[in-house]
Design a protein around this motif. Structure first.
Motif, PDB file in Angstrom:
ATOM      1  N   ASP A 155      71.431   6.425  37.058  1.00 35.76           N
ATOM      2  CA  ASP A 155      70.635   5.232  36.761  1.00 35.76           C
ATOM      3  C   ASP A 155      71.519   4.067  36.342  1.00 35.76           C
ATOM      4  OD1 ASP A 155      68.171   6.634  37.182  1.00 35.76           O
ATOM      5  OD2 ASP A 155      68.509   7.597  35.259  1.00 35.76           O
ATOM      6  N   ASN A 162      73.342  -3.482  40.488  1.00 36.39           N
ATOM      7  CA  ASN A 162      72.420  -4.615  40.465  1.00 36.39           C
ATOM      8  C   ASN A 162      73.046  -5.822  39.753  1.00 36.39           C
ATOM      9  OD1 ASN A 162      70.284  -5.555  38.005  1.00 36.39           O
ATOM     10  ND2 ASN A 162      69.717  -6.141  40.083  1.00 36.39           N
ATOM     11  N   SER A 168      68.609  -6.720  44.298  1.00 31.97           N
ATOM     12  CA  SER A 168      67.524  -6.182  43.476  1.00 31.97           C
ATOM     13  C   SER A 168      67.763  -4.701  43.204  1.00 31.97           C
ATOM     14  CB  SER A 168      66.174  -6.365  44.176  1.00 31.97           C
ATOM     15  OG  SER A 168      66.064  -5.498  45.285  1.00 31.97           O
ATOM     16  N   ARG A 170      65.541  -2.414  43.243  1.00 29.75           N
ATOM     17  CA  ARG A 170      64.823  -1.641  44.254  1.00 29.75           C
ATOM     18  C   ARG A 170      65.669  -1.463  45.514  1.00 29.75           C
ATOM     19  NH1 ARG A 170      59.391  -0.663  44.957  1.00 29.75           N
ATOM     20  NH2 ARG A 170      58.907  -2.138  43.294  1.00 29.75           N
ATOM     21  N   ARG A 173      68.696   0.863  44.713  1.00 28.68           N
ATOM     22  CA  ARG A 173      68.258   2.260  44.596  1.00 28.68           C
ATOM     23  C   ARG A 173      67.920   2.841  45.961  1.00 28.68           C
ATOM     24  NH1 ARG A 173      66.977   5.675  40.935  1.00 28.68           N
ATOM     25  NH2 ARG A 173      67.208   4.146  39.269  1.00 28.68           N
ATOM     26  N   THR A 174      67.187   2.097  46.763  1.00 25.47           N
ATOM     27  CA  THR A 174      66.800   2.588  48.085  1.00 25.47           C
ATOM     28  C   THR A 174      68.030   2.877  48.939  1.00 25.47           C
ATOM     29  OG1 THR A 174      64.721   1.343  48.002  1.00 25.47           O
ATOM     30  CG2 THR A 174      65.494   2.056  50.172  1.00 25.47           C
ATOM     31  N   GLY A 203      57.701   7.685  40.387  1.00 29.50           N
ATOM     32  CA  GLY A 203      57.590   6.441  39.634  1.00 29.50           C
ATOM     33  C   GLY A 203      56.296   6.355  38.842  1.00 29.50           C
ATOM     34  N   ARG A 232      64.093   0.088  32.616  1.00 29.98           N
ATOM     35  CA  ARG A 232      64.511  -0.699  33.752  1.00 29.98           C
ATOM     36  C   ARG A 232      65.263   0.142  34.766  1.00 29.98           C
ATOM     37  NH1 ARG A 232      68.858  -5.546  33.886  1.00 29.98           N
ATOM     38  NH2 ARG A 232      68.349  -6.347  35.932  1.00 29.98           N
ATOM     39  N   ALA A 233      64.716   0.244  35.952  1.00 25.34           N
ATOM     40  CA  ALA A 233      65.403   0.854  37.095  1.00 25.34           C
ATOM     41  C   ALA A 233      65.599   2.340  36.992  1.00 25.34           C
ATOM     42  CB  ALA A 233      66.769   0.204  37.291  1.00 25.34           C
TER      43      ALA A 233
END
Length: 237
Positions: A155, A162, A168, A170, A173-174, A203, A232-233
């Motif tokens: 994480d 980021n 971002s 997202r 992570r993707t 999530g 966050r994240a």
């Protein structure tokens, strides 16, 4: 004057003692959540392994590396977690107690559970183990993140990238998780319906359990042990 000051001093002493006791109980709860959550995370991941219906993205990679190296999945998870933690240095991320504990505890808990949990046979049992693994994994995530001792190494990698790239969370992570899934699958890791269900449900599950296991602020606002940013994240592997 002196007679009045003595009861006042005694009252202040009692308040200080009460505050100290509350602070210790607060810390004890946070530590219990942290380590209980990490152990449950490893055990729930083992359920997904034994279901044979697909793993979390990072565990696809861990399983693939375990197949190639002959090491246990838990050992691979621990070693890779330590390697990822080294990447925090150029990304200027600061580990917390939860970060280091994540590296050490989850892999051990996974191996211990795999040692006593046989493979599932029959679709009903396999589906039940997959569902239980996903839901318990969400609960484990809520437990240890809500304890606020810092994020796991993977994480922190996401948040660090980021911050350094401006992309971002997202997107970062993707991109990272697609990469680890494809790499793990190429190495022999299990990708299946469990992987997809995990991706779309973890999530929302973690958000629910974060609220369930939320720890109220310490009395007087003292934290005793430095806390990380819990939400966050971090939702999730």
């Amino acid at each position: 004057m002196s007679r009045q000051s003595k009861p006042r001093q005694s009252s202040q002493s009692e308040q200080s003692e009460q505050s100290g006791k509350s602070g210790h109980r607060h810390l004890a709860r946070r530590l219990t959540q942290l380590y209980g959550g990490l152990v449950l995370y490893g055990a729930s991941s083992a359920l997904l392994v034994r279901s044979g219906l697909g793993l979390e993205p990072w565990n696809v990679l861990h399983q693939g590396l375990a197949e190639r190296t002959g090491l246990s999945m838990g050992m691979v998870l621990t070693l890779l977690g330590a390697a990822v933690l080294l990447l925090w240095i150029p990304l200027r991320q600061r580990p917390g107690l939860g970060t280091v504990s994540n590296v050490l505890v989850i892999g051990a808990a996974m191996d211990a559970t795999l040692a006593v949990l046989p493979d599932a046979h029959g679709w009903a049992l396999r589906i039940a183990m997959m569902a239980a693994g996903i839901v318990l994994n969400g609960a484990a995530t809520g437990l240890y993140i809500a304890a606020r001792f810092g994020p796991g190494p993977r994480d922190g990698l996401m948040t660090g990238l980021n911050q350094r790239t401006g992309l971002s969370v997202r997107l970062v992570r993707t991109a990272v998780e697609i990469t680890v899934v494809l790499t793990g699958f190429a190495l022999g890791g299990t990708v299946g319906v469990g992987t997809l269900l995990y991706a779309v449900s973890i999530g929302p599950l973690a958000q629910v359990f974060l609220r369930v296991f939320a720890v109220p602020p310490a009395p007087g606002g003292s934290t005793v042990v430095a806390a990380g940013q819990p939400r966050r994240a971090i939702l999730r592997r």
